[in-house]
Write a protein that holds these residues in place. Sequence first.
Motif, short mmCIF file in Angstrom:
data_model
loop_
_atom_site.label_atom_id
_atom_site.label_comp_id
_atom_site.label_asym_id
_atom_site.label_seq_id
_atom_site.Cartn_x
_atom_site.Cartn_y
_atom_site.Cartn_z
N VAL A 99 0.85 -1.19 0.00
CA VAL A 99 0.00 0.00 0.00
C VAL A 99 0.88 1.24 0.00
N PHE A 100 0.60 2.16 -0.91
CA PHE A 100 1.33 3.42 -1.03
C PHE A 100 0.40 4.56 -0.61
N GLY A 101 0.87 5.38 0.32
CA GLY A 101 0.06 6.49 0.80
C GLY A 101 0.12 7.70 -0.13
N MET A 102 -0.85 8.59 0.02
CA MET A 102 -0.95 9.79 -0.81
C MET A 102 -1.36 10.98 0.05
N HIS A 103 -0.89 12.16 -0.31
CA HIS A 103 -1.40 13.38 0.31
C HIS A 103 -2.77 13.72 -0.28
N GLU A 104 -3.52 14.57 0.44
CA GLU A 104 -4.83 15.00 -0.08
C GLU A 104 -4.61 16.02 -1.19
N ALA A 105 -5.15 15.73 -2.37
CA ALA A 105 -4.78 16.45 -3.58
C ALA A 105 -5.25 17.90 -3.61
N TRP A 106 -6.49 18.16 -3.19
CA TRP A 106 -6.99 19.53 -3.31
C TRP A 106 -6.29 20.48 -2.35
N THR A 107 -5.96 19.99 -1.17
CA THR A 107 -5.21 20.81 -0.23
C THR A 107 -3.85 21.19 -0.81
N LEU A 108 -3.17 20.20 -1.39
CA LEU A 108 -1.88 20.47 -2.03
C LEU A 108 -2.02 21.46 -3.17
N MET B 25 -15.49 24.54 -4.11
CA MET B 25 -14.03 24.47 -4.03
C MET B 25 -13.38 25.03 -5.28
N ALA B 26 -13.94 24.69 -6.43
CA ALA B 26 -13.36 25.13 -7.70
C ALA B 26 -13.40 26.65 -7.83
N VAL B 27 -14.52 27.24 -7.51
CA VAL B 27 -14.64 28.70 -7.64
C VAL B 27 -13.70 29.40 -6.66
#
Length: 297
Positions: free
Chosen positions: A55-64, A95-97
Amino acid sequence: MKIGVMLPFGGEDGPGGSMPGWKDVRAVAEAADRSGLDAVWLADHFLYKAPDGTVFGMHEAWTLLSAVAAITTRVELGNLVLCASFRDPGLTAKMAVTLDEVSGGRLVLGVGAGWHDPEYEAFGLPTDHRVGRFEEWLEIVARLVRGETVTYDGKYHRVREAVLDPAPSRRIPILVAGHRPRMMRLTAEWADVWNTAWYGAAGEKVEERLGTLRDAVEAAGKPDGAVAATVGVVVRDTEQPGVPQPEPGAIEGTIPELAEAFTAYQNLGIDQLIVSPEPMTPRSVERIAEAKQLMSK
């Protein structure tokens, strides 16, 4: 043709095959911003479970991506792609706006239906009818970010007189990734940009996928070129330490040879080439930017 670059995000994307930290993401993003590249992109996953069970972990994409927006000034920003299953359509539109405001109008809202069952199962998300759920989700998001007041009563999603306030200050481009008939129909109906990935040198498979896009756009009654085409490629720098799991068929070579490989994609009519570099370092970004500069000469 624009050229963008994927940013380190998780797993083994960091130095020496380690989990990247914010400083690693920032360094690559800043290199892209100052070197003349056109865009930076982040994947969106909770985790990746390899066939062997690792299992490979990931950061939360939108925060980044929000953090990257704050430390860059000119590159476009996007997800390749944001998973619809992870976020409510109304929240995603808000979030997008907001991120488009923070970035000064640089967001490309890249979205997709999702595919990796282990992360769904780990976080209790439904794996059934992913494209059906995405179809409803996409319509709501697209109509909201285009300034509509939306009422929608679907099988999976419902909104009533939903509106974004503050309203979007411009038409935020929507990118959809996919290649199967149903996803291509949705791309032609709702998207401004389309993506297919991942490839090495330009070849028949890419041309076939581009033909699929043209057919979908024509079937939707839209003019040729109404949906911009982006293609994801992997580029390896053999003069830097290798990555733990190199991509077979990645583009390699000198900077002039990279420029030649990029030009082959330009000749296919691609609007943006999105490069996933091996390794994901500022030096890799600089080589890609140098190759881009050679293309214009």
